[in-house]
Structures are given as structure tokens and as C-alpha cells.
Design a protein around this motif. Structure first.
Motif, PDB file in Angstrom:
ATOM      1  N   ASN A  56       0.860  -1.173   0.000  1.00 37.68           N
ATOM      2  CA  ASN A  56       0.000   0.000   0.000  1.00 37.68           C
ATOM      3  C   ASN A  56       0.903   1.231   0.000  1.00 37.68           C
ATOM      4  OD1 ASN A  56      -2.446   1.539   0.278  1.00 37.68           O
ATOM      5  ND2 ASN A  56      -1.892   1.883   2.406  1.00 37.68           N
ATOM      6  N   TYR A  57       0.580   2.210  -0.856  1.00 36.73           N
ATOM      7  CA  TYR A  57       1.399   3.409  -0.977  1.00 36.73           C
ATOM      8  C   TYR A  57       0.551   4.665  -0.823  1.00 36.73           C
ATOM      9  CZ  TYR A  57       4.993   0.438  -3.114  1.00 36.73           C
ATOM     10  OH  TYR A  57       5.942  -0.532  -3.364  1.00 36.73           O
ATOM     11  N   ALA A  58       1.152   5.687  -0.238  1.00 38.42           N
ATOM     12  CA  ALA A  58       0.528   6.999  -0.269  1.00 38.42           C
ATOM     13  C   ALA A  58       0.535   7.501  -1.713  1.00 38.42           C
ATOM     14  CB  ALA A  58       1.300   7.964   0.619  1.00 38.42           C
ATOM     15  N   ASP A  59      -0.494   8.253  -2.084  1.00 37.15           N
ATOM     16  CA  ASP A  59      -0.570   8.765  -3.452  1.00 37.15           C
ATOM     17  C   ASP A  59       0.665   9.589  -3.811  1.00 37.15           C
ATOM     18  OD1 ASP A  59      -4.174   9.373  -3.427  1.00 37.15           O
ATOM     19  OD2 ASP A  59      -3.010   7.571  -3.858  1.00 37.15           O
ATOM     20  N   PHE A  65       8.392   5.335  -5.187  1.00 34.01           N
ATOM     21  CA  PHE A  65       8.912   4.536  -4.067  1.00 34.01           C
ATOM     22  C   PHE A  65       8.481   3.082  -4.240  1.00 34.01           C
ATOM     23  CE2 PHE A  65       9.089   8.068  -0.577  1.00 34.01           C
ATOM     24  CZ  PHE A  65       9.833   8.875  -1.439  1.00 34.01           C
ATOM     25  N   THR A  66       9.342   2.172  -3.810  1.00 28.72           N
ATOM     26  CA  THR A  66       9.029   0.752  -3.841  1.00 28.72           C
ATOM     27  C   THR A  66       9.375   0.143  -2.489  1.00 28.72           C
ATOM     28  OG1 THR A  66       9.524   0.635  -6.203  1.00 28.72           O
ATOM     29  CG2 THR A  66       9.400  -1.444  -4.990  1.00 28.72           C
ATOM     30  N   TYR A  77      12.497  -2.787   3.283  1.00 28.39           N
ATOM     31  CA  TYR A  77      13.268  -1.810   2.511  1.00 28.39           C
ATOM     32  C   TYR A  77      12.322  -0.792   1.883  1.00 28.39           C
ATOM     33  CZ  TYR A  77      16.595  -5.685   2.720  1.00 28.39           C
ATOM     34  OH  TYR A  77      17.412  -6.710   3.139  1.00 28.39           O
ATOM     35  N   LEU A  78      12.839   0.406   1.669  1.00 32.17           N
ATOM     36  CA  LEU A  78      12.106   1.407   0.904  1.00 32.17           C
ATOM     37  C   LEU A  78      13.063   2.001  -0.114  1.00 32.17           C
ATOM     38  CD1 LEU A  78       9.327   2.798   0.649  1.00 32.17           C
ATOM     39  CD2 LEU A  78      10.288   4.675   2.001  1.00 32.17           C
ATOM     40  N   GLN A  79      12.857   1.648  -1.363  1.00 32.34           N
ATOM     41  CA  GLN A  79      13.639   2.225  -2.460  1.00 32.34           C
ATOM     42  C   GLN A  79      12.942   3.498  -2.902  1.00 32.34           C
ATOM     43  OE1 GLN A  79      16.603   1.245  -3.900  1.00 32.34           O
ATOM     44  NE2 GLN A  79      16.458   3.129  -5.082  1.00 32.34           N
ATOM     45  N   MET A  80      13.644   4.598  -2.799  1.00 33.48           N
ATOM     46  CA  MET A  80      13.061   5.896  -3.128  1.00 33.48           C
ATOM     47  C   MET A  80      13.789   6.473  -4.339  1.00 33.48           C
ATOM     48  SD  MET A  80      12.606   7.454   0.717  1.00 33.48           S
ATOM     49  CE  MET A  80      14.368   7.589   0.984  1.00 33.48           C
TER      50      MET A  80
END
Length: 115
Positions: A56-59, A65-66, A77-80
Motif C-alpha cells: 500500500n502506498y501513499a498517493d 517509491f518501492t 526496505y524502501l527504495q526511493m
């Protein structure tokens, strides 16, 4: 005892990339995710991922971001990518325990995007 340890923040120019990591220990976690808090603003969701892999992602971060997780290592992990100055914030790791649905937070890691 549950512990969350974040790493990977830093200073980057607009358009650049950063990868955040959060190692969790002490339990099994149903949901893991990243929240962020910019100066003068409330903490907000960036992205979450469930044990089975649904995300789930913020708009505001969709398409840039992944989020991913390694269940064997209890790591999220958060790939930005394509970072913008408005992404500047303290990023907090969050994990919810599978057994009693209790939320835990990391101490946060600073992400600064210069224009």
C-alpha cells in the motif's frame, strides 16, 4: 523484546535515489512499513507491506517509491527514486506484531532532498 533499527537516510539532490532499510527483531510481524514526518507536519504513511507481500502506498509516493521485505531476515526496505524536496522528512520504520497486533516504531532516519 522488539527492536527496529533503521539505516540508509542521508542528503541527496532532487531526482536522486536513496534506499532505506529496517531490521526488526523480537517477533514475527504481520505488517511492516515506513511513515514520514516533515517539519511542522503530522506523521504520515509512505508505504506498507504485509507478510504475504501485498503493498500500500501513499498517493504522493506512488510510482517513485518501492517497498519490499525479506521475511527470513525480518527486514523491510524502501527504495526511493525521483526524490523531490517535499520528500524531506524523518522516515520511521513501523512493524505490527502478528500475535497481538501491537505497533512498534524505530527511532527514525533523516532524509533530506535538496533542490
Amino acid at each position: 523484546q522488539v527492536q527496529l533499527v533503521e539505516s540508509g537516510g542521508g542528503l541527496v539532490q532532487a531526482g536522486g535515489s536513496l534506499r532505506l532499510s529496517c531490521v526488526a527483531s523480537g517477533s514475527i510481524f504481520s505488517i511492516m512499513g515506513w511513515y514520514r514526518q516533515a517539519p511542522g507536519k503530522q506523521r504520515e504513511l509512505a508505504a506498507t507491506i504485509k507478510l504475504g507481500g501485498s503493498t500500500n502506498y501513499a498517493d504522493s509516493v506512488k510510482g517513485r517509491f518501492t517497498i519490499s521485505r525479506d521475511n527470513a531476515r525480518n527486514t523491510v526496505y524502501l527504495q526511493m527514486d525521483s526524490l523531490k524536496p517535499e520528500d524531506t522528512a524523518i522516515y520511521y520504520c513501523n512493524a505490527r506484531t502478528l500475535l497481538n497486533q501491537k505497533d512498534y516504531w524505530g527511532r527514525g532516519t533523516q532524509v533530506t532532498v535538496s533542490s
